[in-house]
Design a protein around this motif. Structure first.
Motif: not given
Length: 78
Positions: A3-6, A28-29, A37-42, A46-47
């Protein structure tokens, strides 16, 4: 699957295209901090570009939380 959050405020189209081309990436971008902030915990990755002020504090708090999954933070620069 990784899982990558951008936080997509810099080079959005290029970074999204590159990450989507990678195998086993669940991306998720968003440009919206609240969504990030909602997606980052999973997320495991993190980009982001540089963040400032209260936004930085909120992100840092999540990255320091004992239940965090993030193992890699990649900071973009122009």
């Amino acid at each position: 699957m990784t899982r990558v959050v951008f936080l997509a405020r810099l080079a959005k189209d290029d970074v999204v295209a590159c990450l989507k081309a990678q195998p086993n990436v669940d991306l998720f971008a968003s440009e919206d901090t609240d969504e990030i902030l909602r997606e980052l915990p999973g997320a495991e990755v993190f980009v982001t570009a540089d963040t400032r002020g209260d936004e930085s504090k909120k992100i840092a708090d999540l990255l320091h939380a004992p239940n965090r999954k993030v193992k890699w933070v990649h900071c973009l620069s122009a």
